[in-house]
Design a protein around this motif. Sequence first.
Motif, mmCIF file in Angstrom:
data_model
loop_
_atom_site.group_PDB
_atom_site.id
_atom_site.type_symbol
_atom_site.label_atom_id
_atom_site.label_comp_id
_atom_site.label_asym_id
_atom_site.label_seq_id
_atom_site.Cartn_x
_atom_site.Cartn_y
_atom_site.Cartn_z
ATOM 1 N N ILE A 294 0.836 -1.209 0.000
ATOM 2 C CA ILE A 294 0.000 0.000 0.000
ATOM 3 C C ILE A 294 0.873 1.261 0.000
ATOM 4 O O ILE A 294 0.502 2.276 -0.589
ATOM 5 C CB ILE A 294 -0.970 -0.020 1.217
ATOM 6 C CG1 ILE A 294 -1.971 1.122 1.149
ATOM 7 C CG2 ILE A 294 -0.215 0.008 2.536
ATOM 8 C CD1 ILE A 294 -3.062 0.927 0.127
ATOM 9 N N HIS B 255 -3.053 7.420 -5.307
ATOM 10 C CA HIS B 255 -3.711 6.543 -6.287
ATOM 11 C C HIS B 255 -5.205 6.902 -6.274
ATOM 12 O O HIS B 255 -5.750 7.252 -5.221
ATOM 13 C CB HIS B 255 -3.490 5.092 -5.845
ATOM 14 C CG HIS B 255 -3.980 4.074 -6.822
ATOM 15 N ND1 HIS B 255 -5.310 3.754 -6.948
ATOM 16 C CD2 HIS B 255 -3.313 3.302 -7.710
ATOM 17 C CE1 HIS B 255 -5.444 2.817 -7.880
ATOM 18 N NE2 HIS B 255 -4.248 2.531 -8.361
ATOM 19 N N LEU C 233 -7.746 5.180 -6.096
ATOM 20 C CA LEU C 233 -8.475 4.443 -5.048
ATOM 21 C C LEU C 233 -8.247 5.075 -3.677
ATOM 22 O O LEU C 233 -9.187 5.181 -2.876
ATOM 23 C CB LEU C 233 -8.034 2.980 -5.025
ATOM 24 C CG LEU C 233 -8.575 2.117 -6.166
ATOM 25 C CD1 LEU C 233 -7.777 0.831 -6.273
ATOM 26 C CD2 LEU C 233 -10.060 1.825 -5.984
ATOM 27 N N GLN C 234 -7.033 5.483 -3.407
ATOM 28 C CA GLN C 234 -6.766 6.123 -2.117
ATOM 29 C C GLN C 234 -7.566 7.422 -2.006
ATOM 30 O O GLN C 234 -8.131 7.731 -0.951
ATOM 31 C CB GLN C 234 -5.265 6.387 -1.972
ATOM 32 C CG GLN C 234 -4.445 5.108 -1.870
ATOM 33 C CD GLN C 234 -2.953 5.358 -1.954
ATOM 34 O OE1 GLN C 234 -2.477 6.083 -2.828
ATOM 35 N NE2 GLN C 234 -2.203 4.748 -1.047
ATOM 36 N N TRP D 259 -11.212 6.575 -1.524
ATOM 37 C CA TRP D 259 -11.443 6.074 -0.149
ATOM 38 C C TRP D 259 -11.611 7.249 0.811
ATOM 39 O O TRP D 259 -12.448 7.207 1.703
ATOM 40 C CB TRP D 259 -10.274 5.205 0.282
ATOM 41 C CG TRP D 259 -10.593 3.754 0.486
ATOM 42 C CD1 TRP D 259 -10.540 3.075 1.691
ATOM 43 C CD2 TRP D 259 -10.968 2.772 -0.498
ATOM 44 N NE1 TRP D 259 -10.873 1.750 1.496
ATOM 45 C CE2 TRP D 259 -11.146 1.539 0.164
ATOM 46 C CE3 TRP D 259 -11.192 2.818 -1.861
ATOM 47 C CZ2 TRP D 259 -11.516 0.366 -0.497
ATOM 48 C CZ3 TRP D 259 -11.568 1.658 -2.531
ATOM 49 C CH2 TRP D 259 -11.723 0.461 -1.841
ATOM 50 N N GLN E 112 -8.443 -2.112 5.440
ATOM 51 C CA GLN E 112 -8.588 -1.283 4.239
ATOM 52 C C GLN E 112 -7.386 -1.298 3.300
ATOM 53 O O GLN E 112 -7.549 -1.165 2.091
ATOM 54 C CB GLN E 112 -8.949 0.151 4.630
ATOM 55 C CG GLN E 112 -10.279 0.260 5.374
ATOM 56 C CD GLN E 112 -11.499 -0.100 4.540
ATOM 57 O OE1 GLN E 112 -11.465 0.012 3.319
ATOM 58 N NE2 GLN E 112 -12.572 -0.535 5.188
ATOM 59 N N GLN F 297 -7.981 -4.190 1.193
ATOM 60 C CA GLN F 297 -9.097 -3.934 0.264
ATOM 61 C C GLN F 297 -8.612 -3.106 -0.924
ATOM 62 O O GLN F 297 -8.932 -3.422 -2.088
ATOM 63 C CB GLN F 297 -10.208 -3.145 0.995
ATOM 64 C CG GLN F 297 -10.740 -3.774 2.261
ATOM 65 C CD GLN F 297 -11.788 -4.850 2.032
ATOM 66 O OE1 GLN F 297 -12.063 -5.221 0.889
ATOM 67 N NE2 GLN F 297 -12.352 -5.359 3.092
ATOM 68 N N ILE F 298 -7.836 -2.071 -0.634
ATOM 69 C CA ILE F 298 -7.377 -1.188 -1.710
ATOM 70 C C ILE F 298 -6.426 -1.930 -2.647
ATOM 71 O O ILE F 298 -6.489 -1.767 -3.875
ATOM 72 C CB ILE F 298 -6.713 0.073 -1.117
ATOM 73 C CG1 ILE F 298 -7.780 0.966 -0.462
ATOM 74 C CG2 ILE F 298 -5.948 0.849 -2.182
ATOM 75 C CD1 ILE F 298 -7.219 2.167 0.293
ATOM 76 N N ALA G 129 -7.074 -2.326 -6.517
ATOM 77 C CA ALA G 129 -6.121 -1.793 -7.505
ATOM 78 C C ALA G 129 -5.822 -2.828 -8.585
ATOM 79 O O ALA G 129 -5.709 -2.497 -9.773
ATOM 80 C CB ALA G 129 -4.838 -1.359 -6.811
ATOM 81 N N ILE H 138 -17.043 0.499 -0.085
ATOM 82 C CA ILE H 138 -15.917 0.028 -0.904
ATOM 83 C C ILE H 138 -16.333 -0.037 -2.374
ATOM 84 O O ILE H 138 -15.628 0.437 -3.265
ATOM 85 C CB ILE H 138 -15.432 -1.347 -0.404
ATOM 86 C CG1 ILE H 138 -14.684 -1.181 0.921
ATOM 87 C CG2 ILE H 138 -14.560 -2.038 -1.449
ATOM 88 C CD1 ILE H 138 -14.337 -2.492 1.612
ATOM 89 N N ILE I 11 -14.737 2.203 -5.428
ATOM 90 C CA ILE I 11 -14.101 1.616 -6.618
ATOM 91 C C ILE I 11 -14.715 2.220 -7.884
ATOM 92 O O ILE I 11 -13.997 2.582 -8.828
ATOM 93 C CB ILE I 11 -14.231 0.078 -6.602
ATOM 94 C CG1 ILE I 11 -13.395 -0.496 -5.453
ATOM 95 C CG2 ILE I 11 -13.774 -0.516 -7.939
ATOM 96 C CD1 ILE I 11 -13.602 -1.982 -5.204
#
Length: 176
Positions: A75, A86, A88-89, A92, A104, A107-108, A112, A143, A147
């Motif tokens: 991560i 990123h 996704l970050q 989130w 988490q 999950q990320i 990804a 989540i 995404i």
Amino acid sequence: MPSLHVNGRERPLPDGIDPATPLLWVLRDAFGLVGTKFGCGAGFCGACTVHLDGVPARSCLVPVSQVMTRQITTIEGLAGSDGRLHPLQQAWIDIDVAQCGYCQAGQIMTAAALLRQKPQPSDTDIDAAMAGNLCRCATYLRIREAIHAAAQMAPVPQPKASPPKASPPKTVSHGP
Ligand code: FES
Ligand code: FES
């Protein structure tokens, strides 16, 4: 000295490390990359997910001896080379996904890998890809939303990885 290729750079392994040591503990204890979490230690929860050559893997199950020539991403290595998070970050944060936060990072990392494979995933794609990542706080709907949000953002440039070593060392040195 044996080393691992993590987040775009070579990191020497500690002297005398047992080759059967799970990658998770090398990342956390030897390299200080504590974003990767220990959950079940048995491959069931996904909290320890990292990427090996871009493919998600359970670092609690992978002996360090098996990843000597792999590109490992945690991560901490997911942000762009220009310092931007990123997508996704960012998603989130925007959607405030985390509750306790423990699961988490895993999950990320799984998400990804999904976005790399499917840049515009459906709900079904997301549910299938994320099914192995458990969240005791039940953040699953957020989540999924995050995404989808990340899929609408421009990708960030990834750090240029130097090539891994050409061939694995035959052994990892044992301690006295
Ligand atoms: S800690 Fe690795 S799968 Fe749970
Ligand atoms: S946010 Fe608490 S376990 Fe997932």
